[in-house]
Design an enzyme around this catalytic site. Sequence first.
Site, PDB file in Angstrom:
ATOM      1  N   GLY A 168       6.230   8.320   0.590  1.00  0.00           N
ATOM      2  CA  GLY A 168       7.184   8.112   1.689  1.00  0.00           C
ATOM      3  C   GLY A 168       7.981   6.831   1.471  1.00  0.00           C
ATOM      4  O   GLY A 168       9.203   6.796   1.647  1.00  0.00           O
ATOM      5  N   HIS A 169       7.287   5.748   1.080  1.00  0.00           N
ATOM      6  CA  HIS A 169       7.996   4.484   0.799  1.00  0.00           C
ATOM      7  C   HIS A 169       8.951   4.654  -0.385  1.00  0.00           C
ATOM      8  O   HIS A 169      10.053   4.124  -0.383  1.00  0.00           O
ATOM      9  CB  HIS A 169       6.997   3.374   0.424  1.00  0.00           C
ATOM     10  CG  HIS A 169       6.105   2.934   1.533  1.00  0.00           C
ATOM     11  ND1 HIS A 169       4.755   3.194   1.541  1.00  0.00           N
ATOM     12  CD2 HIS A 169       6.351   2.228   2.653  1.00  0.00           C
ATOM     13  CE1 HIS A 169       4.211   2.672   2.619  1.00  0.00           C
ATOM     14  NE2 HIS A 169       5.144   2.082   3.323  1.00  0.00           N
ATOM     15  N   SER A 179       1.125   8.189   5.260  1.00  0.00           N
ATOM     16  CA  SER A 179       0.943   6.916   5.950  1.00  0.00           C
ATOM     17  C   SER A 179      -0.055   6.079   5.153  1.00  0.00           C
ATOM     18  O   SER A 179      -1.008   6.618   4.582  1.00  0.00           O
ATOM     19  CB  SER A 179       0.369   7.165   7.346  1.00  0.00           C
ATOM     20  OG  SER A 179      -0.181   5.977   7.877  1.00  0.00           O
ATOM     21  N   GLN A 203       9.957   2.450  16.018  1.00  0.00           N
ATOM     22  CA  GLN A 203      10.281   1.226  15.273  1.00  0.00           C
ATOM     23  C   GLN A 203      11.729   1.284  14.776  1.00  0.00           C
ATOM     24  O   GLN A 203      12.492   0.322  14.914  1.00  0.00           O
ATOM     25  CB  GLN A 203       9.322   1.081  14.097  1.00  0.00           C
ATOM     26  CG  GLN A 203       9.735   0.030  13.079  1.00  0.00           C
ATOM     27  CD  GLN A 203       8.693  -0.184  11.996  1.00  0.00           C
ATOM     28  OE1 GLN A 203       7.714  -0.854  12.232  1.00  0.00           O
ATOM     29  NE2 GLN A 203       8.901   0.368  10.813  1.00  0.00           N
ATOM     30  N   ASN A 240       0.857  -1.191   0.000  1.00  0.00           N
ATOM     31  CA  ASN A 240       0.000   0.000   0.000  1.00  0.00           C
ATOM     32  C   ASN A 240       0.897   1.245   0.000  1.00  0.00           C
ATOM     33  O   ASN A 240       0.770   2.126   0.837  1.00  0.00           O
ATOM     34  CB  ASN A 240      -0.947  -0.007   1.208  1.00  0.00           C
ATOM     35  CG  ASN A 240      -2.035   1.053   1.082  1.00  0.00           C
ATOM     36  OD1 ASN A 240      -2.371   1.481  -0.020  1.00  0.00           O
ATOM     37  ND2 ASN A 240      -2.573   1.479   2.195  1.00  0.00           N
ATOM     38  N   LYS A 290      11.520   7.562   9.383  1.00  0.00           N
ATOM     39  CA  LYS A 290      11.487   8.127  10.734  1.00  0.00           C
ATOM     40  C   LYS A 290      10.065   8.382  11.212  1.00  0.00           C
ATOM     41  O   LYS A 290       9.865   8.741  12.366  1.00  0.00           O
ATOM     42  CB  LYS A 290      12.274   9.444  10.770  1.00  0.00           C
ATOM     43  CG  LYS A 290      13.773   9.272  10.699  1.00  0.00           C
ATOM     44  CD  LYS A 290      14.430  10.609  10.994  1.00  0.00           C
ATOM     45  CE  LYS A 290      15.904  10.572  10.707  1.00  0.00           C
ATOM     46  NZ  LYS A 290      16.504  11.922  10.810  1.00  0.00           N
ATOM     47  N   GLN A 300       2.585  -8.648  13.848  1.00  0.00           N
ATOM     48  CA  GLN A 300       2.676  -7.332  14.486  1.00  0.00           C
ATOM     49  C   GLN A 300       1.309  -6.658  14.669  1.00  0.00           C
ATOM     50  O   GLN A 300       1.241  -5.520  15.105  1.00  0.00           O
ATOM     51  CB  GLN A 300       3.630  -6.419  13.716  1.00  0.00           C
ATOM     52  CG  GLN A 300       3.135  -5.937  12.363  1.00  0.00           C
ATOM     53  CD  GLN A 300       4.249  -5.245  11.581  1.00  0.00           C
ATOM     54  OE1 GLN A 300       5.182  -5.887  11.116  1.00  0.00           O
ATOM     55  NE2 GLN A 300       4.153  -3.928  11.426  1.00  0.00           N
ATOM     56  N   HIS A 316       3.185   4.593  -0.707  1.00  0.00           N
ATOM     57  CA  HIS A 316       2.978   6.010  -0.998  1.00  0.00           C
ATOM     58  C   HIS A 316       4.345   6.645  -1.211  1.00  0.00           C
ATOM     59  O   HIS A 316       5.379   5.955  -1.131  1.00  0.00           O
ATOM     60  CB  HIS A 316       2.204   6.689   0.144  1.00  0.00           C
ATOM     61  CG  HIS A 316       2.778   6.409   1.505  1.00  0.00           C
ATOM     62  ND1 HIS A 316       3.985   6.907   1.928  1.00  0.00           N
ATOM     63  CD2 HIS A 316       2.327   5.641   2.533  1.00  0.00           C
ATOM     64  CE1 HIS A 316       4.239   6.508   3.146  1.00  0.00           C
ATOM     65  NE2 HIS A 316       3.257   5.707   3.547  1.00  0.00           N
TER      66      HIS A 316
HETATM   67  O1  PAF Z   1       6.918  -0.208   8.832  1.00  0.00           O
HETATM   68  C1  PAF Z   1       6.427  -1.206   8.272  1.00  0.00           C
HETATM   69  O2  PAF Z   1       5.870  -1.136   7.174  1.00  0.00           O
HETATM   70  C2  PAF Z   1       6.501  -2.551   8.962  1.00  0.00           C
HETATM   71  O3  PAF Z   1       6.406  -2.406  10.352  1.00  0.00           O
HETATM   72  C3  PAF Z   1       7.753  -3.360   8.588  1.00  0.00           C
HETATM   73  C4  PAF Z   1       9.023  -2.656   9.033  1.00  0.00           C
HETATM   74  C5  PAF Z   1       7.793  -3.581   7.068  1.00  0.00           C
HETATM   75  C6  PAF Z   1       7.710  -4.733   9.265  1.00  0.00           C
HETATM   76  O4  PAF Z   1       6.569  -5.449   8.894  1.00  0.00           O
END
Ligand code: PAF
Length: 274
Positions: free
Chosen positions: A32-33, A182, A150, A28, A145, A57, A30
């Site tokens: 930022g990624h 996000s 995390q 998903n 960040k 998680q 955006h």
């Molecule tokens: O930030 C995320 O998208 C997730 O927490 C990660 C680091 C890919 C772990 O599943």
Amino acid sequence: MRIVNTLPALAEALQPYRHPAVVPTMGNLHEGHLDLVRIAKPLGDVQVATIFVNRLQFGPSEDFDTYPRTFAADCAQLEAAGCDLLFAPTEATLYPQPQGFKVVPPPELADVLEGQFRPGFFSGVCTVVLKLLACTQARTAVFGKKDYQQLMVIRHMVNQFNLPVRIVGADTRRAADGLAMSSRNGYLSAAERAQAPQLHAVLQTLAHAVRAGDSDFEALQNQAMAQLRTQGWQPDYVALRRQADLGPAQPGHSLLALTAARLGSTRLIDNLEI
Ligand code: PAF
């Protein structure tokens, strides 16, 4: 961009390379990624992204089932950003049997802030990140960040396990109105989306007061929580912490303002380095 789904195919695709620079994601995607991909690209001899929605998680009442899966669009964006190799395993590939061995991060890092409101979250994150770093033979990994805690927990894990991976933190990408990008912004209604930049604004007010010399951190945090409530948010926390280890804020240290708050049914997080 080559796409692989299995561990043997991944190993074969990585064979010519010595320094994979990896961006783990849950899809998903955006901008930022895509920043993370662009930052990772020159840091290795192959840029690898992963897409895996990690059940471990998510809490029982969280959005694992409804988390948006947008694989085709994600692939197109990764390709355009210059990603070389995408590893997109199924659950059966990454967790062929129930994951009995799990990373248990120390409570002082992982049971505070996000960890207080999402029990088990950082154990789930660390466990999958450890697996993904191992599978992708990462030598560099880039994390945003926006998920500051995390990033810090992962840094400590990599350090304590002596993993041969350099962890790079990338600045938060924001919309023009300040809202941090996000995957969960997509849950906001149009009215909520218009209101959402208030979260960043509250942190800016807090940061401004600290920079101006106000050191009554308790009062500043309470004021910020009250402001969010007045605006219709349900804040979990607004906290001033030390940047280095997220310990209690003290004057003279580099500080960080962090928040998590619910707007309607959407929970957003944000932070600001001070
Ligand atoms: O930030 C995320 O998208 C997730 O927490 C990660 C680091 C890919 C772990 O599943």
